[in-house]
Motif scaffolding. Structure first.
Motif, PDB file in Angstrom:
ATOM      1  N   THR A  14      -3.576  -3.717  -2.152  1.00 15.28           N
ATOM      2  CA  THR A  14      -3.997  -4.227  -3.451  1.00 15.28           C
ATOM      3  C   THR A  14      -3.426  -3.339  -4.558  1.00 15.28           C
ATOM      4  O   THR A  14      -3.037  -2.191  -4.293  1.00 15.28           O
ATOM      5  CB  THR A  14      -5.528  -4.239  -3.567  1.00 15.28           C
ATOM      6  N   GLU A  16      -5.121  -1.808  -6.688  1.00 15.42           N
ATOM      7  CA  GLU A  16      -5.993  -0.634  -6.724  1.00 15.42           C
ATOM      8  C   GLU A  16      -5.608   0.375  -5.643  1.00 15.42           C
ATOM      9  O   GLU A  16      -5.608   1.587  -5.885  1.00 15.42           O
ATOM     10  CB  GLU A  16      -7.458  -1.052  -6.560  1.00 15.42           C
ATOM     11  N   GLN A  17      -5.272  -0.109  -4.455  1.00 15.58           N
ATOM     12  CA  GLN A  17      -4.849   0.793  -3.383  1.00 15.58           C
ATOM     13  C   GLN A  17      -3.528   1.474  -3.727  1.00 15.58           C
ATOM     14  O   GLN A  17      -3.348   2.666  -3.459  1.00 15.58           O
ATOM     15  CB  GLN A  17      -4.719   0.029  -2.063  1.00 15.58           C
ATOM     16  N   LYS A  18      -2.613   0.738  -4.341  1.00  9.20           N
ATOM     17  CA  LYS A  18      -1.338   1.340  -4.737  1.00  9.20           C
ATOM     18  C   LYS A  18      -1.559   2.393  -5.828  1.00  9.20           C
ATOM     19  O   LYS A  18      -0.928   3.456  -5.803  1.00  9.20           O
ATOM     20  CB  LYS A  18      -0.347   0.265  -5.174  1.00  9.20           C
ATOM     21  N   GLN A  19      -2.477   2.128  -6.754  1.00  6.51           N
ATOM     22  CA  GLN A  19      -2.784   3.123  -7.774  1.00  6.51           C
ATOM     23  C   GLN A  19      -3.401   4.368  -7.142  1.00  6.51           C
ATOM     24  O   GLN A  19      -3.100   5.495  -7.544  1.00  6.51           O
ATOM     25  CB  GLN A  19      -3.730   2.540  -8.829  1.00  6.51           C
ATOM     26  N   GLU A  20      -4.229   4.185  -6.125  1.00  4.21           N
ATOM     27  CA  GLU A  20      -4.810   5.322  -5.411  1.00  4.21           C
ATOM     28  C   GLU A  20      -3.716   6.128  -4.706  1.00  4.21           C
ATOM     29  O   GLU A  20      -3.780   7.356  -4.663  1.00  4.21           O
ATOM     30  CB  GLU A  20      -5.865   4.847  -4.411  1.00  4.21           C
ATOM     31  N   MET A  21      -2.706   5.448  -4.151  1.00  7.38           N
ATOM     32  CA  MET A  21      -1.566   6.159  -3.547  1.00  7.38           C
ATOM     33  C   MET A  21      -0.895   7.044  -4.594  1.00  7.38           C
ATOM     34  O   MET A  21      -0.599   8.214  -4.324  1.00  7.38           O
ATOM     35  CB  MET A  21      -0.532   5.166  -3.007  1.00  7.38           C
ATOM     36  N   ARG A  23      -2.123   8.278  -7.363  1.00  9.91           N
ATOM     37  CA  ARG A  23      -2.991   9.394  -7.728  1.00  9.91           C
ATOM     38  C   ARG A  23      -3.022  10.468  -6.634  1.00  9.91           C
ATOM     39  O   ARG A  23      -2.827  11.650  -6.902  1.00  9.91           O
ATOM     40  CB  ARG A  23      -4.410   8.900  -7.991  1.00  9.91           C
ATOM     41  N   ALA A  24      -3.224  10.050  -5.385  1.00 10.11           N
ATOM     42  CA  ALA A  24      -3.355  11.010  -4.288  1.00 10.11           C
ATOM     43  C   ALA A  24      -2.042  11.746  -4.018  1.00 10.11           C
ATOM     44  O   ALA A  24      -2.042  12.958  -3.755  1.00 10.11           O
ATOM     45  CB  ALA A  24      -3.837  10.293  -3.034  1.00 10.11           C
ATOM     46  N   ASP A  27      -1.574  14.263  -6.788  1.00 14.32           N
ATOM     47  CA  ASP A  27      -2.456  15.413  -6.556  1.00 14.32           C
ATOM     48  C   ASP A  27      -1.914  16.319  -5.454  1.00 14.32           C
ATOM     49  O   ASP A  27      -1.979  17.550  -5.558  1.00 14.32           O
ATOM     50  CB  ASP A  27      -3.866  14.950  -6.192  1.00 14.32           C
TER      51      ASP A  27
END
Length: 77
Positions: A14, A16-21, A23-24, A27
């Motif tokens: 999704t 959202e999952q790609k945005q989390e990738m 971000r992570a 980091d």
């Protein structure tokens, strides 16, 4: 400046999952290289068309990946 290129098969993750990738991964790079590189750390998530990614001589499709995800999903119990 670090550039991390992540390729995934279309329709698996999704937005959202790609945005989390993004971000992570950012980091993680910052943890390795230092906070001063955060503003210049680039993460590119590219989608590859279903079937255009081959493993072991077979094209891998979006449905193949979804089947793998179902196999590794935790079982509620």
């Amino acid at each position: 400046m670090p550039l991390v290129n992540v390729r995934v098969i279309e329709g698996v993750f999704t937005p959202e999952q790609k945005q989390e990738m993004v971000r992570a991964i950012t980091d993680t790079m910052v943890a390795i290289e230092g906070e001063s590189l955060r503003p210049v750390t680039w993460v590119l998530v590219e989608e590859v068309r279903s079937g255009d990614w081959g493993i072991g001589g077979k094209g891998l499709t979006t449905e193949d990946v979804h089947a793998l995800q179902r196999q590794s999903a935790p079982v509620a119990g």
